[in-house]
Design a protein around this motif. Structure first.
Motif, PDB file in Angstrom:
ATOM      1  N   SER A  24      -7.567   0.091   3.869  1.00  0.00           N
ATOM      2  CA  SER A  24      -8.766  -0.054   2.676  1.00  0.00           C
ATOM      3  C   SER A  24      -8.723  -1.290   2.126  1.00  0.00           C
ATOM      4  O   SER A  24      -9.829  -1.641   1.907  1.00  0.00           O
ATOM      5  CB  SER A  24      -8.823   0.956   1.474  1.00  0.00           C
ATOM      6  OG  SER A  24      -9.504   2.683   1.856  1.00  0.00           O
ATOM      7  N   GLU A  39      -8.444  10.649   3.641  1.00  0.00           N
ATOM      8  CA  GLU A  39      -7.465  10.750   3.307  1.00  0.00           C
ATOM      9  C   GLU A  39      -6.548  12.138   3.823  1.00  0.00           C
ATOM     10  O   GLU A  39      -5.774  12.144   4.085  1.00  0.00           O
ATOM     11  CB  GLU A  39      -6.533  10.385   1.579  1.00  0.00           C
ATOM     12  CG  GLU A  39      -7.139   9.210   1.718  1.00  0.00           C
ATOM     13  CD  GLU A  39      -6.378   8.882  -0.577  1.00  0.00           C
ATOM     14  OE1 GLU A  39      -6.755   9.817  -0.743  1.00  0.00           O
ATOM     15  OE2 GLU A  39      -6.743   7.712  -0.422  1.00  0.00           O
ATOM     16  N   GLN A  90      -4.753   3.983   2.902  1.00  0.00           N
ATOM     17  CA  GLN A  90      -5.110   2.822   1.752  1.00  0.00           C
ATOM     18  C   GLN A  90      -4.600   1.026   2.222  1.00  0.00           C
ATOM     19  O   GLN A  90      -5.272   0.320   1.985  1.00  0.00           O
ATOM     20  CB  GLN A  90      -3.750   2.755   0.052  1.00  0.00           C
ATOM     21  CG  GLN A  90      -3.766   2.352  -1.032  1.00  0.00           C
ATOM     22  CD  GLN A  90      -2.780   2.396  -1.347  1.00  0.00           C
ATOM     23  OE1 GLN A  90      -1.958   2.006  -2.075  1.00  0.00           O
ATOM     24  NE2 GLN A  90      -3.542   2.618  -2.878  1.00  0.00           N
ATOM     25  N   ARG A 107     -13.545   7.583   1.040  1.00  0.00           N
ATOM     26  CA  ARG A 107     -11.791   7.754   0.598  1.00  0.00           C
ATOM     27  C   ARG A 107     -11.447   9.004   1.127  1.00  0.00           C
ATOM     28  O   ARG A 107     -10.311   9.372   2.199  1.00  0.00           O
ATOM     29  CB  ARG A 107     -11.796   7.053  -1.033  1.00  0.00           C
ATOM     30  CG  ARG A 107     -10.207   6.561  -0.706  1.00  0.00           C
ATOM     31  CD  ARG A 107      -9.317   5.438  -1.497  1.00  0.00           C
ATOM     32  NE  ARG A 107     -10.554   3.793  -1.724  1.00  0.00           N
ATOM     33  CZ  ARG A 107     -10.347   3.383  -1.931  1.00  0.00           C
ATOM     34  NH1 ARG A 107     -11.430   3.772  -3.787  1.00  0.00           N
ATOM     35  NH2 ARG A 107     -11.747   2.565  -1.832  1.00  0.00           N
ATOM     36  N   ALA A 139       0.726  -1.467  -0.250  1.00  0.00           N
ATOM     37  CA  ALA A 139       0.108   0.135  -0.122  1.00  0.00           C
ATOM     38  C   ALA A 139       0.934   1.155   0.572  1.00  0.00           C
ATOM     39  O   ALA A 139       1.671   1.400   0.398  1.00  0.00           O
ATOM     40  CB  ALA A 139      -0.601   0.140   1.240  1.00  0.00           C
ATOM     41  N   ASP A 140       0.193   2.126  -1.019  1.00  0.00           N
ATOM     42  CA  ASP A 140       1.327   3.711  -1.061  1.00  0.00           C
ATOM     43  C   ASP A 140       1.201   4.718   1.242  1.00  0.00           C
ATOM     44  O   ASP A 140       1.735   5.311   0.829  1.00  0.00           O
ATOM     45  CB  ASP A 140       0.333   4.085  -2.416  1.00  0.00           C
ATOM     46  CG  ASP A 140       0.709   3.982  -2.942  1.00  0.00           C
ATOM     47  OD1 ASP A 140       2.099   3.170  -3.454  1.00  0.00           O
ATOM     48  OD2 ASP A 140      -0.190   4.348  -3.745  1.00  0.00           O
TER      49      ASP A 140
END
Length: 116
Positions: A24, A106, A21, A102, A16-17
């Motif tokens: 999620s 973030e 993320q 999302r 994941a970045d």
């Protein structure tokens, strides 16, 4: 019988970045693990990742799991192509809502981390 350990979001950061993320992805894995409609192979894959028996990088490198993912995506594409206009509209609304949620998550994480 003892319950099996479940990985944390941080254990998905190798694929994941960012933490949002990873969260999620973790949620998606739980959904797949508990949804018999995805098929036994994808359920097994998700449960194996969640338990830490395999990593997401192992999944990505596995012909078996990538084939199962590709097959399921094909089924989803076929279903989408045969949706009624009303079902398509509802699906698009759900997708837009998920994108907004999302983005809000973030942005909240970025503010907490002092990035914005």
């Amino acid at each position: 019988m003892a319950e099996e350990r479940e990985i944390g979001d941080d254990e998905l950061l190798d694929v994941a970045d960012n933490p949002t993320q990873a969260a999620s992805l973790h949620k998606a894995l739980r959904t797949i693990a508990n949804n018999s409609n995805v098929g036994p192979e994808l359920q097994e894959m998700a449960k194996s990742v969640l338990s830490g028996r395999i990593g997401m990088k192992d999944v990505i490198e596995s012909d078996r799991y990538m084939h199962a993912i590709g097959a399921r995506l094909g089924e989803m594409r076929d279903a989408a192509e045969h949706m009624s206009p009303e079902d398509r509209r509802k699906s698009e609304e759900r997708a837009e809502k998920m994108v907004r949620e999302r983005e809000e998550a973030e942005n909240g994480a970025a503010k907490r981390d002092g990035r914005k």
